[in-house]
Design a protein around this motif. Structure first.
Motif, PDB file in Angstrom:
ATOM      1  N   THR A 240      93.328  60.739   7.485  1.00  0.00           N
ATOM      2  CA  THR A 240      93.562  62.012   8.153  1.00  0.00           C
ATOM      3  C   THR A 240      94.060  61.739   9.557  1.00  0.00           C
ATOM      4  OG1 THR A 240      91.299  62.109   8.944  1.00  0.00           O
ATOM      5  CG2 THR A 240      91.774  63.219   6.842  1.00  0.00           C
ATOM      6  N   ALA A 241      94.748  62.722  10.118  1.00  0.00           N
ATOM      7  CA  ALA A 241      95.266  62.600  11.483  1.00  0.00           C
ATOM      8  C   ALA A 241      95.169  63.971  12.122  1.00  0.00           C
ATOM      9  CB  ALA A 241      96.708  62.109  11.467  1.00  0.00           C
ATOM     10  N   PRO A 242      94.853  64.020  13.407  1.00  0.00           N
ATOM     11  CA  PRO A 242      94.701  65.327  14.054  1.00  0.00           C
ATOM     12  C   PRO A 242      96.024  66.048  14.227  1.00  0.00           C
ATOM     13  CG  PRO A 242      94.433  63.552  15.646  1.00  0.00           C
ATOM     14  CD  PRO A 242      94.600  62.904  14.311  1.00  0.00           C
ATOM     15  N   SER A 243      95.928  67.371  14.333  1.00  0.00           N
ATOM     16  CA  SER A 243      97.113  68.139  14.713  1.00  0.00           C
ATOM     17  C   SER A 243      97.348  67.973  16.210  1.00  0.00           C
ATOM     18  CB  SER A 243      96.911  69.620  14.369  1.00  0.00           C
ATOM     19  OG  SER A 243      95.886  70.173  15.186  1.00  0.00           O
ATOM     20  N   HIS A 244      98.489  68.466  16.663  1.00  0.00           N
ATOM     21  CA  HIS A 244      98.822  68.476  18.089  1.00  0.00           C
ATOM     22  C   HIS A 244      98.877  67.093  18.700  1.00  0.00           C
ATOM     23  CE1 HIS A 244      97.568  72.555  17.074  1.00  0.00           C
ATOM     24  NE2 HIS A 244      98.364  72.959  18.049  1.00  0.00           N
ATOM     25  N   GLN A 245      99.224  66.112  17.896  1.00  0.00           N
ATOM     26  CA  GLN A 245      99.448  64.754  18.396  1.00  0.00           C
ATOM     27  C   GLN A 245     100.539  64.112  17.558  1.00  0.00           C
ATOM     28  OE1 GLN A 245      96.243  62.038  18.823  1.00  0.00           O
ATOM     29  NE2 GLN A 245      94.866  63.567  19.701  1.00  0.00           N
ATOM     30  N   PRO A 246     101.323  63.213  18.173  1.00  0.00           N
ATOM     31  CA  PRO A 246     102.283  62.473  17.352  1.00  0.00           C
ATOM     32  C   PRO A 246     101.544  61.528  16.404  1.00  0.00           C
ATOM     33  CG  PRO A 246     102.473  61.863  19.692  1.00  0.00           C
ATOM     34  CD  PRO A 246     101.348  62.838  19.583  1.00  0.00           C
ATOM     35  N   VAL A 247     102.024  61.472  15.167  1.00  0.00           N
ATOM     36  CA  VAL A 247     101.403  60.636  14.148  1.00  0.00           C
ATOM     37  C   VAL A 247     102.496  59.769  13.552  1.00  0.00           C
ATOM     38  CG1 VAL A 247     100.189  60.651  11.940  1.00  0.00           C
ATOM     39  CG2 VAL A 247      99.717  62.447  13.632  1.00  0.00           C
ATOM     40  N   HIS A 248     102.265  58.484  13.503  1.00  0.00           N
ATOM     41  CA  HIS A 248     103.278  57.592  12.955  1.00  0.00           C
ATOM     42  C   HIS A 248     103.000  57.353  11.480  1.00  0.00           C
ATOM     43  CE1 HIS A 248     104.893  56.976  16.914  1.00  0.00           C
ATOM     44  NE2 HIS A 248     103.647  56.849  17.355  1.00  0.00           N
ATOM     45  N   VAL A 249     104.031  57.477  10.675  1.00  0.00           N
ATOM     46  CA  VAL A 249     103.872  57.281   9.236  1.00  0.00           C
ATOM     47  C   VAL A 249     104.896  56.255   8.761  1.00  0.00           C
ATOM     48  CG1 VAL A 249     102.902  59.567   8.783  1.00  0.00           C
ATOM     49  CG2 VAL A 249     105.380  59.250   8.726  1.00  0.00           C
ATOM     50  N   ALA A 250     104.546  55.579   7.676  1.00  0.00           N
ATOM     51  CA  ALA A 250     105.391  54.507   7.157  1.00  0.00           C
ATOM     52  C   ALA A 250     106.307  55.030   6.059  1.00  0.00           C
ATOM     53  CB  ALA A 250     104.496  53.385   6.605  1.00  0.00           C
ATOM     54  N   ALA A 251     107.346  54.291   5.771  1.00  0.00           N
ATOM     55  CA  ALA A 251     108.264  54.654   4.696  1.00  0.00           C
ATOM     56  C   ALA A 251     107.480  54.843   3.405  1.00  0.00           C
ATOM     57  CB  ALA A 251     109.317  53.567   4.524  1.00  0.00           C
ATOM     58  N   GLY A 252     107.740  55.967   2.740  1.00  0.00           N
ATOM     59  CA  GLY A 252     107.079  56.233   1.472  1.00  0.00           C
ATOM     60  C   GLY A 252     105.782  56.998   1.609  1.00  0.00           C
ATOM     61  N   ASP A 253     105.271  57.136   2.844  1.00  0.00           N
ATOM     62  CA  ASP A 253     104.041  57.929   3.030  1.00  0.00           C
ATOM     63  C   ASP A 253     104.318  59.397   2.727  1.00  0.00           C
ATOM     64  OD1 ASP A 253     102.717  55.675   3.819  1.00  0.00           O
ATOM     65  OD2 ASP A 253     102.403  56.297   5.904  1.00  0.00           O
ATOM     66  N   GLU A 254     103.256  60.073   2.283  1.00  0.00           N
ATOM     67  CA  GLU A 254     103.348  61.510   2.022  1.00  0.00           C
ATOM     68  C   GLU A 254     102.509  62.234   3.073  1.00  0.00           C
ATOM     69  OE1 GLU A 254     102.414  61.852  -2.118  1.00  0.00           O
ATOM     70  OE2 GLU A 254     103.063  63.938  -2.155  1.00  0.00           O
ATOM     71  N   VAL A 255     103.142  63.199   3.747  1.00  0.00           N
ATOM     72  CA  VAL A 255     102.463  63.968   4.794  1.00  0.00           C
ATOM     73  C   VAL A 255     102.039  65.300   4.184  1.00  0.00           C
ATOM     74  CG1 VAL A 255     102.730  65.058   7.061  1.00  0.00           C
ATOM     75  CG2 VAL A 255     103.908  62.880   6.555  1.00  0.00           C
ATOM     76  N   VAL A 256     100.747  65.586   4.234  1.00  0.00           N
ATOM     77  CA  VAL A 256     100.213  66.788   3.594  1.00  0.00           C
ATOM     78  C   VAL A 256      99.702  67.740   4.677  1.00  0.00           C
ATOM     79  CG1 VAL A 256      98.532  67.678   1.948  1.00  0.00           C
ATOM     80  CG2 VAL A 256      99.514  65.380   1.624  1.00  0.00           C
ATOM     81  N   VAL A 257     100.155  69.001   4.617  1.00  0.00           N
ATOM     82  CA  VAL A 257      99.709  70.019   5.573  1.00  0.00           C
ATOM     83  C   VAL A 257      98.687  70.905   4.875  1.00  0.00           C
ATOM     84  CG1 VAL A 257     100.409  71.940   7.063  1.00  0.00           C
ATOM     85  CG2 VAL A 257     101.971  70.000   6.687  1.00  0.00           C
ATOM     86  N   PRO A 258      97.398  70.777   5.231  1.00  0.00           N
ATOM     87  CA  PRO A 258      96.384  71.603   4.579  1.00  0.00           C
ATOM     88  C   PRO A 258      96.425  73.038   5.083  1.00  0.00           C
ATOM     89  CG  PRO A 258      95.424  69.688   5.706  1.00  0.00           C
ATOM     90  CD  PRO A 258      96.821  69.869   6.217  1.00  0.00           C
ATOM     91  N   SER A 259      95.770  73.920   4.359  1.00  0.00           N
ATOM     92  CA  SER A 259      95.701  75.313   4.791  1.00  0.00           C
ATOM     93  C   SER A 259      94.818  75.406   6.036  1.00  0.00           C
ATOM     94  CB  SER A 259      95.116  76.161   3.658  1.00  0.00           C
ATOM     95  OG  SER A 259      95.254  77.526   3.976  1.00  0.00           O
ATOM     96  N   PRO A 260      95.268  76.128   7.054  1.00  0.00           N
ATOM     97  CA  PRO A 260      94.463  76.221   8.283  1.00  0.00           C
ATOM     98  C   PRO A 260      93.249  77.135   8.071  1.00  0.00           C
ATOM     99  CG  PRO A 260      96.387  77.638   8.441  1.00  0.00           C
ATOM    100  CD  PRO A 260      96.514  76.897   7.136  1.00  0.00           C
TER     101      PRO A 260
END
Lengths: 300, 211
Positions: free
Chosen positions: A93-113
């Motif tokens: 998991t990663a917090p909102s409101h901050q830059p997050v570095h992700v690697a090639a092939g990673d999937e970024v999931v936005v949960p319901s607020p």
């Protein structure tokens, strides 16, 4: 491999948005663009993009995108977090409101607020779909710009920028409100409603469940037609975002970015432009009060 | 001329008729195009009003007021400066009979009147590329349908109130439909074209019976 996003899941609605396409109202083209402009702008800054870059507006989460190359992402809007499904296996998991570095092939999931409605996901380099009339924004009213995202949609990314991310780690994020009082500037047609200022000041309205990017419908005390205007029809005239329009049933509508460029019901007031973004986050059932002010048109 | 506020960053000018709208709208649009109204984003003429917006630039509206004070609203609008467009139409609209009956005419009379009129684009709005056309004979000034249709196909040709129009793309709508554009009609709206809308204010429009 080209830098791109591949949509692997969508919730109720996910759209490409930027600052919109203002200046075409005279040919019937809505301005469109991010409903919560400040949240969108912040997301772009957090990943080092410029103010005109495009990102994603995500209604009630449910979106997942796979990045084809390493990238910086950031989620703004209501507080919450991102989930990252790693290409290498596992999830973090990663917090909102901050830059997050992700690697090639990673999937970024936005949960319901847990509060509010719309999150803004920015990706370094910006969403690089072809602009239409100067903007990459989807327009749900007229259908201009990219279609709503679907599973399998591929979105090209621009080249990563070298602008350093701004604002990291300095943000206190509060939950989106469920009761607001917004300033509304009376005009241009307050005389079409009986005691518009008094009724706007006295009433409390509830956000109806039918709201969308065109406008938010409010339910509450009817704004009744002034006696000398009953049966009269206003000829269609130009509309602005934030316009509080009063249809014959007296239940006001607050117009948002995808509003039609002209309308035929009287507009009694306009929500202050600095306070309009809150309507992007008000859930159905939230309460709205108005603080009417008289702001005359500037003199020559 | 009456100027009303539309929030802190826009104003609307109330005018006495389409001619005044055409004159004031053209004066504002030309000044905007010449770069004389920095901060102004939209100039939106309508039936009896012109809306001017200046998001984030309230001061810009002072220049707008000064310009409006100098406009001669009694002037005759410069019709036709925007060119002439001919639109071929198949007159087989769902409401052709209704329009003929309310006009007290035959359907052939409706077609003759519609093709015989020299129309002018008064203003745009409603949907990208939609233009409100003036110049129809009185008999064709007819009310909207009581219940709007949820889906009107692109190219539908209709009348409502004092206006004529053509739907540039599929949309809901309440105008009475008398025909549809023929295949060889020019494209009304193309975002990749400059200007994107074929029918801009001042354009002269003639309809031709395409059989």
């Amino acid at each position: 491999m080209s830098r791109e996003l591949e949509v692997t899941a969508v919730g109720p609605q996910a759209l490409v948005v930027d600052r919109g396409r203002p200046g075409w109202a005279h040919i019937g083209v809505p301005s469109a663009g991010a409903l919560d402009g400040p949240a969108h702008a912040l997301a772009q800054r957090l990943v080092g993009n410029g103010p005109d870059d495009a990102g994603l507006e995500v209604l009630l989460g449910g979106l997942a995108v796979r990045v084809s190359a390493a990238a910086t992402v950031a989620l703004t809007g209501p507080p919450g977090g991102l989930r990252i499904r790693r290409a290498a296996g596992g999830e973090r998991t990663a917090p909102s409101h901050q830059p997050v570095h992700v690697a090639a092939g990673d999937e970024v999931v936005v949960p319901s607020p847990t509060s509010g409605l719309r999150g803004y996901l920015a990706v370094g380099g910006g969403i690089a779909v072809d602009p239409v009339l100067g903007s990459r924004s989807a327009d749900t009213l007229s259908g201009l710009g990219p279609a709503p995202l679907e599973v399998g949609t591929r979105l090209p990314l621009g080249p990563p920028t070298t602008i350093p991310p701004v604002g990291t780690g300095a943000l206190g994020v509060s939950a989106a409100p469920d009761a607001v009082t917004v300033r509304v500037h009376l005009g241009p047609r307050p005389d079409w409603v009986d005691d518009a200022a008094g009724r706007l000041r006295a009433g409390t309205w509830t956000v109806a469940p039918t709201g969308d990017r065109v406008g938010v419908r409010l339910e509450g005390p009817a704004l009744e037609r002034a006696a000398d205007r009953r049966g009269e029809e206003l000829r269609s005239e130009g509309l602005v975002g934030g316009a509080v329009q009063v249809p014959p049933d007296g239940q006001p509508v607050v117009f948002l970015a995808d509003h039609p460029t002209t309308g035929g019901y009287p507009v009694v007031g306009v929500v202050d432009p600095g306070e309009l973004a809150v309507f992007a986050q008000l859930r159905p059932g939230s309460s709205v009060r108005f603080s009417p002010v008289a702001t005359p048109a500037p003199d020559a | 001329m009456d100027v009303r506020p539309v929030g802190p960053e826009a104003l609307v000018v109330d005018l006495d008729g389409l001619d005044q709208v055409a004159v004031a709208g053209a004066a504002l649009r030309e000044a905007l195009d010449r770069g004389e109204l920095p901060g102004v984003v939209d100039v939106v003429p309508a039936a009896r009003t012109v809306l001017v917006t200046a998001p984030g630039a309230r001061e810009a509206l002072r220049a707008v007021r000064a310009l409006l004070d100098g406009v001669d609203l009694t002037a005759t609008p410069d019709r036709g400066a925007a060119g002439t467009v001919e639109l071929p139409v198949h007159y087989d609209g769902e409401d052709l009979e209704l329009v003929a009956r309310d006009a007290g005419w035959s359907t052939a009379d409706v077609v003759a009147a519609h093709t015989g009129a020299e129309l002018t684009v008064a203003f745009g709005g409603f949907a990208p590329g939609f233009a409100y056309l003036t110049g129809l004979p009185e008999a064709l000034h007819q009310p909207r349908l009581d219940t709007p249709r949820p889906r009107i196909p692109a190219g539908a040709v209709g009348v409502a109130g004092e206006f004529g129009g053509v739907y540039p793309r599929t949309s809901p709508g309440g105008w009475r439909l008398i025909g549809r554009l023929a295949q060889d009609a020019p494209t009304l709206f193309d975002p990749d074209r400059d200007p994107p809308a074929l029918l801009v204010p001042g354009t002269t429009v003639r309809f031709r019976d395409a059989g």
